[in-house]
Design a protein around this motif. Structure first.
Motif, PDB file in Angstrom:
ATOM      1  N   GLU A   1       0.839  -1.127  -0.057  1.00 38.03           N
ATOM      2  CA  GLU A   1       0.001  -0.023  -0.027  1.00 38.03           C
ATOM      3  C   GLU A   1       0.945   1.338   0.183  1.00 38.03           C
ATOM      4  N   GLU A   2       1.944   1.064   0.575  1.00 37.95           N
ATOM      5  CA  GLU A   2       2.727   2.418   0.752  1.00 37.95           C
ATOM      6  C   GLU A   2       3.427   2.840  -0.482  1.00 37.95           C
ATOM      7  N   VAL A   3       3.944   1.618  -1.202  1.00 41.42           N
ATOM      8  CA  VAL A   3       4.411   1.658  -2.533  1.00 41.42           C
ATOM      9  C   VAL A   3       3.427   2.488  -3.488  1.00 41.42           C
ATOM     10  N   ARG A   4       2.310   1.954  -3.331  1.00 41.57           N
ATOM     11  CA  ARG A   4       1.217   2.293  -4.153  1.00 41.57           C
ATOM     12  C   ARG A   4       1.136   4.040  -4.255  1.00 41.57           C
ATOM     13  N   GLU A   5       1.002   4.420  -2.751  1.00 46.75           N
ATOM     14  CA  GLU A   5       0.855   5.690  -2.570  1.00 46.75           C
ATOM     15  C   GLU A   5       2.161   6.783  -3.000  1.00 46.75           C
ATOM     16  N   ILE A   6       3.357   6.156  -2.725  1.00 50.50           N
ATOM     17  CA  ILE A   6       4.702   6.690  -3.300  1.00 50.50           C
ATOM     18  C   ILE A   6       4.381   6.969  -4.595  1.00 50.50           C
ATOM     19  N   ALA A   7       4.263   5.825  -5.289  1.00 45.17           N
ATOM     20  CA  ALA A   7       4.090   6.001  -6.802  1.00 45.17           C
ATOM     21  C   ALA A   7       3.264   7.099  -7.397  1.00 45.17           C
ATOM     22  N   LEU A   8       1.906   6.762  -6.822  1.00 45.66           N
ATOM     23  CA  LEU A   8       0.920   8.013  -7.162  1.00 45.66           C
ATOM     24  C   LEU A   8       1.383   9.460  -6.818  1.00 45.66           C
TER      25      LEU A   8
ATOM     26  N   GLY B   1      14.557  19.370   6.715  1.00 45.09           N
ATOM     27  CA  GLY B   1      13.870  18.437   6.055  1.00 45.09           C
ATOM     28  C   GLY B   1      12.507  18.443   6.547  1.00 45.09           C
ATOM     29  N   TYR B   2      11.303  17.832   5.793  1.00 46.23           N
ATOM     30  CA  TYR B   2      10.084  17.925   6.079  1.00 46.23           C
ATOM     31  C   TYR B   2       9.491  16.601   5.989  1.00 46.23           C
ATOM     32  N   SER B   3       8.767  16.095   7.004  1.00 44.31           N
ATOM     33  CA  SER B   3       8.296  14.785   7.090  1.00 44.31           C
ATOM     34  C   SER B   3       6.660  14.754   6.229  1.00 44.31           C
ATOM     35  N   VAL B   4       6.721  13.698   5.488  1.00 38.67           N
ATOM     36  CA  VAL B   4       5.580  13.580   4.857  1.00 38.67           C
ATOM     37  C   VAL B   4       4.294  13.158   5.932  1.00 38.67           C
ATOM     38  N   PRO B   5       3.106  14.140   5.786  1.00 33.88           N
ATOM     39  CA  PRO B   5       2.066  13.838   7.058  1.00 33.88           C
ATOM     40  C   PRO B   5       1.579  12.617   6.876  1.00 33.88           C
ATOM     41  N   ARG B   6       1.321  12.170   7.999  1.00 32.01           N
ATOM     42  CA  ARG B   6       0.783  10.502   8.199  1.00 32.01           C
ATOM     43  C   ARG B   6       0.002  10.340   9.161  1.00 32.01           C
ATOM     44  N   ASN B   7      -0.824   9.545   9.068  1.00 38.25           N
ATOM     45  CA  ASN B   7      -1.754   8.809  10.441  1.00 38.25           C
ATOM     46  C   ASN B   7      -0.872   8.522  11.512  1.00 38.25           C
ATOM     47  N   ASP B   8      -0.945   9.111  12.673  1.00 39.61           N
ATOM     48  CA  ASP B   8      -0.321   8.895  13.831  1.00 39.61           C
ATOM     49  C   ASP B   8      -0.166   7.378  14.174  1.00 39.61           C
ATOM     50  N   LEU B   9      -1.307   6.811  14.127  1.00 40.49           N
ATOM     51  CA  LEU B   9      -1.436   5.485  14.899  1.00 40.49           C
ATOM     52  C   LEU B   9      -0.912   4.230  14.003  1.00 40.49           C
ATOM     53  N   ASP B  10      -1.393   4.543  12.563  1.00 40.57           N
ATOM     54  CA  ASP B  10      -0.889   3.160  11.702  1.00 40.57           C
ATOM     55  C   ASP B  10       0.092   3.812  10.610  1.00 40.57           C
ATOM     56  N   GLY B  11       0.671   4.950  10.776  1.00 41.38           N
ATOM     57  CA  GLY B  11       1.637   5.523   9.470  1.00 41.38           C
ATOM     58  C   GLY B  11       1.203   5.522   8.256  1.00 41.38           C
ATOM     59  N   SER B  12      -0.199   5.383   8.070  1.00 46.77           N
ATOM     60  CA  SER B  12      -0.828   5.679   6.615  1.00 46.77           C
ATOM     61  C   SER B  12      -0.467   6.902   6.033  1.00 46.77           C
ATOM     62  N   PHE B  13      -0.368   7.224   4.795  1.00 47.61           N
ATOM     63  CA  PHE B  13      -0.322   8.424   4.128  1.00 47.61           C
ATOM     64  C   PHE B  13      -0.834   8.399   2.811  1.00 47.61           C
ATOM     65  N   THR B  14      -1.266   9.399   2.186  1.00 45.75           N
ATOM     66  CA  THR B  14      -1.560   9.515   1.167  1.00 45.75           C
ATOM     67  C   THR B  14      -0.922  10.027  -0.207  1.00 45.75           C
ATOM     68  N   SER B  15      -1.228   9.777  -1.381  1.00 43.27           N
ATOM     69  CA  SER B  15      -0.345  10.075  -2.559  1.00 43.27           C
ATOM     70  C   SER B  15      -0.259  11.727  -2.315  1.00 43.27           C
ATOM     71  N   GLU B  16      -1.413  12.239  -2.046  1.00 48.00           N
ATOM     72  CA  GLU B  16      -1.606  13.634  -2.094  1.00 48.00           C
ATOM     73  C   GLU B  16      -0.324  14.357  -1.240  1.00 48.00           C
ATOM     74  N   ALA B  17      -0.390  13.721   0.065  1.00 48.15           N
ATOM     75  CA  ALA B  17       0.591  14.167   1.004  1.00 48.15           C
ATOM     76  C   ALA B  17       2.040  13.885   0.435  1.00 48.15           C
ATOM     77  N   VAL B  18       2.281  12.874  -0.268  1.00 52.22           N
ATOM     78  CA  VAL B  18       3.554  12.688  -0.886  1.00 52.22           C
ATOM     79  C   VAL B  18       3.866  13.880  -1.782  1.00 52.22           C
ATOM     80  N   ALA B  19       3.001  14.239  -2.583  1.00 46.35           N
ATOM     81  CA  ALA B  19       3.114  15.047  -3.853  1.00 46.35           C
ATOM     82  C   ALA B  19       3.465  16.296  -3.179  1.00 46.35           C
ATOM     83  N   ALA B  20       2.710  16.686  -2.289  1.00 48.08           N
ATOM     84  CA  ALA B  20       2.609  18.089  -1.575  1.00 48.08           C
ATOM     85  C   ALA B  20       3.963  18.400  -1.010  1.00 48.08           C
ATOM     86  N   SER B  21       4.528  17.229  -0.150  1.00 47.00           N
ATOM     87  CA  SER B  21       5.842  17.557   0.546  1.00 47.00           C
ATOM     88  C   SER B  21       6.947  17.505  -0.256  1.00 47.00           C
TER      89      SER B  21
END
Length: 486
Positions: free
Chosen positions: A311-318, A419-439
């Motif tokens: 799932e992380e690879v998918r969001e990084i790619a997108l 540096g700047y950290s990609v925003p993530r869900n604090d409990l499970d570490g999930s993140f979105t492709s939008e967060a990756v792109a914006a960061s």
């Protein structure tokens, strides 16, 4: 404590024997890193700097790791010797596995079990080595008891930076008297840090490595190994510099109550040799990078330890797709031959981005890529060697942590606005492709992120200043020579 026996130096030639007799200050130092390339490489970098001063180094590891380590520079081959100790076989450790990069995270505990079985062969080597000192890693917590019987002094050489060690605390806490019994206790700075700090794990970060707090199949937790190491070594040498983090080194001296010496940031230096295939690969990469606009390529790599989830690879790619920036992504789809879960990219991703992106599925020359003028930023796991290399090449950081000390390193980088950290869900570490792109866009191209691009350049002198690095090595050697440590 036993008396060290007098043996002929196994590394000496007649010429160096004569020089040893003329100058008793030349030392023989044994180095014994953990079986991870993020540990072995900084050990080798320090070995090179010490050997340049004329001292002998025996760097001990297993045969397959030694074959994969860079060749020693020609001018140091008489002073740095690799020592092979075959890794004992244990159940559930696949054949030919000798480093953490060869296996998935859950199998690393079996690697530690095999590593502990090196005690006897290591003791036999040490007995015949005529060594003056052993610099060892926290995983080999049993080294001081072996060395002390031979009258050999030991130093724990930590590749973890000072804030990481300080966060985990004094040896007694690590060995068992720690009030921090739940994962959430590790999401706030500990009481022995006397200044305001954000250096702590986020909940998902500590949960991903919660096994370090408990015994694994090796019988010893990482906390116990670290605590015993700190308690029993003669002093602690830490990768880092007091110019960058003076307050954290002071915390260590306060809680350890023994000498703590910085050894510098140890930027990666050139090595001899190099495979022709690697050169061919770099030639292709360079030609691709040469065609890209200056400062606009995002380099993506997460080190030899981390393996993102599917799932992380998918969001990084997108996310990379959405940046609309060119990218060079080093993606390890498997960790060793026993890893059955091969990572897959979203359908059509490579075809869609082939004009501006590369997904590279094998080893890549990271320092060369970071040094290319078309690269403008680095999406990284926050492993400290990668951080040092990014600072050396003045590339701003976008942070995406996975394992080990990476979360604590990321807090340090955030505090320093490097540096700047990609925003993530604090409990499970999930993140979105939008967060990756914006960061990525924030750090690399937007005015709001200019502070990261400027600060990484300001830090360069602290990280790769040769005179400062020399001074740290000289101070380390002075301590090794000191009558109070003999």
């Amino acid at each position: 404590m036993g008396v060290r026996q007098s043996f002929h130096h196994p590394l000496s030639t007649p010429g160096t024997m004569a020089r040893d007799e003329e100058n008793e200050k030349l030392l023989h130092i044994v180095m014994f890193p953990w079986l991870a390339f993020g540990h072995m490489i900084p050990y080798l970098e320090l070995a090179k700097l010490i050997a340049k001063k004329g001292h002998k180094i025996s760097l001990v590891s297993t045969p397959r790791n030694i074959n994969r380590l860079p060749k020693v520079p020609p001018n140091l081959t008489t002073l740095i010797k690799y020592v092979n100790l075959p890794l004992p076989q244990v159940d559930n450790l696949p054949e030919n596995v000798e480093a953490t990069t060869d296996v998935t995270y859950d199998v690393v505990q079996y690697l530690k079990k095999a590593y502990d079985l090196l005690q006897q062969p290591f003791a036999e080597f040490l007995e015949s080595s005529n060594a003056d000192w052993v610099l060892f890693d926290f995983t080999a917590f049993w080294v001081p008891s072996i060395a002390s019987k031979l009258g050999i002094k030991t130093a724990f050489y930590s590749i973890f930076p000072a804030p990481v060690l300080a966060f985990f605390g004094p040896s007694l806490c690590l060995i068992g008297n720690d009030d921090r019994t739940q994962p959430q206790h590790f999401t706030v700075p500990p009481p022995w840090v006397p200044f305001p700090s954000t250096v702590a794990f986020r909940y998902f970060e500590i949960m991903r490595i919660s096994d370090i707090l408990s015994h694994n199949v090796s019988g010893f937790s990482d906390k116990y190994r670290l605590g015993t190491t700190i308690q029993n070594c003669d002093f602690v040498a830490v990768r880092g510099c007091t110019d960058f983090q003076p307050e954290w080194f002071q915390v260590l001296r306060n809680i350890y109550q023994k000498p703590v010496l910085p050894v510098g940031q140890l930027p990666t230096t050139g090595f001899a040799g190099g495979d022709d295939n690697d050169n061919d690969a770099w030639q292709w990469m360079k030609e691709w990078l040469d065609k890209q606009p200056r400062g606009k390529v995002v380099y993506v790599a997460f080190g030899s330890e981390a393996k993102p989830s599917q799932e992380e690879v998918r969001e990084i790619a997108l996310g990379l797709d959405k940046t609309e920036l060119p990218f060079f992504w080093v993606l390890r789809v498997r960790r060793g031959t026993s890893d059955t879960e091969e990572l897959r990219l979203p359908e059509g991703f490579e075809e869609r981005t082939k004009e501006r992106g590369v997904v590279w599925r094998s080893w890549a020359p990271q320092l060369k890529i970071l040094g290319h003028e078309s690269v403008g930023g680095f999406l990284t796991h926050s492993g400290w060697t990668s951080v040092v290399e990014a600072v050396e090449k003045e590339k701003a950081l976008v942070l995406l942590t996975f394992l080990a000390d990476q979360g604590l390193n990321a807090r340090v980088i955030e505090e320093k606005k490097m540096g700047y950290s990609v925003p993530r869900n604090d409990l499970d570490g999930s993140f979105t492709s939008e967060a990756v792109a914006a960061s990525v866009r924030l750090v690399m191209v937007e005015d709001e992120g200019r502070v990261y691009r400027e600060n990484i350049k300001k830090m360069k002198d602290l990280f790769v200043n040769k005179e400062r690095q020399e001074r740290y090595v000289d101070e380390l050697l002075s301590h090794l020579h000191s009558p109070t440590t003999q």
